[in-house]
Scaffold this motif. Structure first.
Motif, mmCIF file in Angstrom:
data_model
loop_
_atom_site.group_PDB
_atom_site.id
_atom_site.type_symbol
_atom_site.label_atom_id
_atom_site.label_comp_id
_atom_site.label_asym_id
_atom_site.label_seq_id
_atom_site.Cartn_x
_atom_site.Cartn_y
_atom_site.Cartn_z
ATOM 1 N N ASN A 196 0.816 -1.218 0.000
ATOM 2 C CA ASN A 196 0.000 0.000 0.000
ATOM 3 C C ASN A 196 0.848 1.266 0.000
ATOM 4 O O ASN A 196 0.446 2.287 -0.558
ATOM 5 C CB ASN A 196 -0.931 0.001 1.219
ATOM 6 N N ILE A 197 2.012 1.201 0.630
ATOM 7 C CA ILE A 197 2.894 2.374 0.687
ATOM 8 C C ILE A 197 3.380 2.730 -0.712
ATOM 9 O O ILE A 197 3.345 3.894 -1.116
ATOM 10 C CB ILE A 197 4.075 2.126 1.649
ATOM 11 N N ALA A 198 3.829 1.732 -1.459
ATOM 12 C CA ALA A 198 4.301 1.975 -2.825
ATOM 13 C C ALA A 198 3.181 2.517 -3.702
ATOM 14 O O ALA A 198 3.396 3.432 -4.510
ATOM 15 C CB ALA A 198 4.873 0.699 -3.419
ATOM 16 N N LEU A 199 1.981 1.968 -3.541
ATOM 17 C CA LEU A 199 0.840 2.443 -4.319
ATOM 18 C C LEU A 199 0.501 3.894 -3.994
ATOM 19 O O LEU A 199 0.139 4.672 -4.876
ATOM 20 C CB LEU A 199 -0.377 1.551 -4.060
ATOM 21 N N GLU A 200 0.634 4.259 -2.726
ATOM 22 C CA GLU A 200 0.346 5.626 -2.302
ATOM 23 C C GLU A 200 1.402 6.610 -2.818
ATOM 24 O O GLU A 200 1.073 7.671 -3.326
ATOM 25 C CB GLU A 200 0.299 5.684 -0.774
ATOM 26 N N TYR A 201 2.663 6.250 -2.704
ATOM 27 C CA TYR A 201 3.749 7.156 -3.064
ATOM 28 C C TYR A 201 4.004 7.223 -4.565
ATOM 29 O O TYR A 201 4.353 8.285 -5.080
ATOM 30 C CB TYR A 201 5.044 6.743 -2.358
ATOM 31 N N LEU A 205 7.422 -4.112 -0.029
ATOM 32 C CA LEU A 205 8.029 -2.792 -0.189
ATOM 33 C C LEU A 205 9.547 -2.876 -0.279
ATOM 34 O O LEU A 205 10.163 -2.146 -1.055
ATOM 35 C CB LEU A 205 7.604 -1.853 0.944
ATOM 36 N N GLU A 206 10.157 -3.767 0.481
ATOM 37 C CA GLU A 206 11.617 -3.926 0.387
ATOM 38 C C GLU A 206 12.013 -4.401 -1.010
ATOM 39 O O GLU A 206 13.039 -3.964 -1.549
ATOM 40 C CB GLU A 206 12.118 -4.911 1.442
ATOM 41 N N CYS A 207 11.205 -5.263 -1.612
ATOM 42 C CA CYS A 207 11.463 -5.696 -2.992
ATOM 43 C C CYS A 207 11.404 -4.504 -3.947
ATOM 44 O O CYS A 207 12.277 -4.339 -4.804
ATOM 45 C CB CYS A 207 10.438 -6.742 -3.428
ATOM 46 N N ILE A 208 10.389 -3.691 -3.788
ATOM 47 C CA ILE A 208 10.233 -2.527 -4.671
ATOM 48 C C ILE A 208 11.390 -1.552 -4.488
ATOM 49 O O ILE A 208 11.918 -1.015 -5.463
ATOM 50 C CB ILE A 208 8.864 -1.852 -4.440
ATOM 51 N N ILE A 209 11.803 -1.336 -3.259
ATOM 52 C CA ILE A 209 12.947 -0.454 -2.996
ATOM 53 C C ILE A 209 14.181 -0.974 -3.728
ATOM 54 O O ILE A 209 14.895 -0.205 -4.385
ATOM 55 C CB ILE A 209 13.196 -0.320 -1.476
ATOM 56 N N GLU A 210 14.438 -2.276 -3.630
ATOM 57 C CA GLU A 210 15.600 -2.865 -4.309
ATOM 58 C C GLU A 210 15.474 -2.751 -5.828
ATOM 59 O O GLU A 210 16.453 -2.462 -6.521
ATOM 60 C CB GLU A 210 15.801 -4.325 -3.892
ATOM 61 N N LEU A 211 14.281 -2.943 -6.358
ATOM 62 C CA LEU A 211 14.069 -2.794 -7.799
ATOM 63 C C LEU A 211 14.312 -1.354 -8.239
ATOM 64 O O LEU A 211 14.941 -1.110 -9.280
ATOM 65 C CB LEU A 211 12.648 -3.226 -8.177
#
Length: 175
Positions: free
Chosen positions: A20-25, A147-153
């Motif tokens: 949800n954090i990635a979707l929001e930001y 979210l950690e996966c998305i940060i790394e990507l």
């Protein structure tokens, strides 16, 4: 870069869902599709058929952990990896990455029950940091939350400002 969160229906409403954090930001880079065993999304099927798309999934899961039904926020590899092998150049980061946004147990079930996911190209993260996600029990060693996966990507895609914003939001969320 586009990230599709293929979200288990129960995960979408959990207070500990980091997707949800990635979707929001970053809605311009991230979108959610609710997983369905019987009626897969046409958009998802179209994306999976594109050459620049891959499912983010671990290269290997230890057998004992794979059977325990441990929980995490997501699973992060298989056919394509960012690892370097001697003089070989690592493959480029796929344009679209699909992340199974669910507990480890649910994600395995999603993969097992979805023929279109079993045949999808896979991409794994190499040399990831230790997870900082402590809001769920029985996490798998080496597993990262969504979210950690998305940060790394984002880091691998040279999107360092976006990765930093998500890292700060993740730290605030975990406290």
């Amino acid at each position: 870069m586009q990230v599709i969160l293929l979200t288990h229906e129960r995960e979408a409403t959990r207070a500990t869902n980091t997707g949800n954090i990635a979707l929001e930001y970053f809605p311009e880079f991230c979108q959610r599709i609710i997983w369905s065993r019987v009626a897969p999304s046409e958009l998802l099927l179209a994306k999976l058929s594109e050459s620049g798309s891959a499912l983010l999934f671990p290269k290997e899961l230890p057998n004992d952990e794979a059977e325990q039904g441990a929980e995490s926020g997501s699973i992060c590899g298989n056919e394509l990896t960012r690892e370097s092998h001697g003089d070989l150049v690592p493959p480029p980061l796929p344009k679209t990455l699909i992340i199974l946004d669910a507990t480890w147990q649910e994600a395995r079930k999603m993969l097992r029950q979805s023929p279109y996911l079993k045949t999808a190209k896979r991409f794994s993260l190499a040399e990831t940091p230790k997870s900082q996600f402590s809001l769920r029990r029985n996490q798998i060693e080496g597993g990262l939350c969504t979210l950690e996966c998305i940060i790394e990507l984002f880091k691998q895609a040279d999107m360092f400002d976006e990765a930093a914003r998500l890292t700060k939001a993740f730290q605030d969320f975990c406290q």
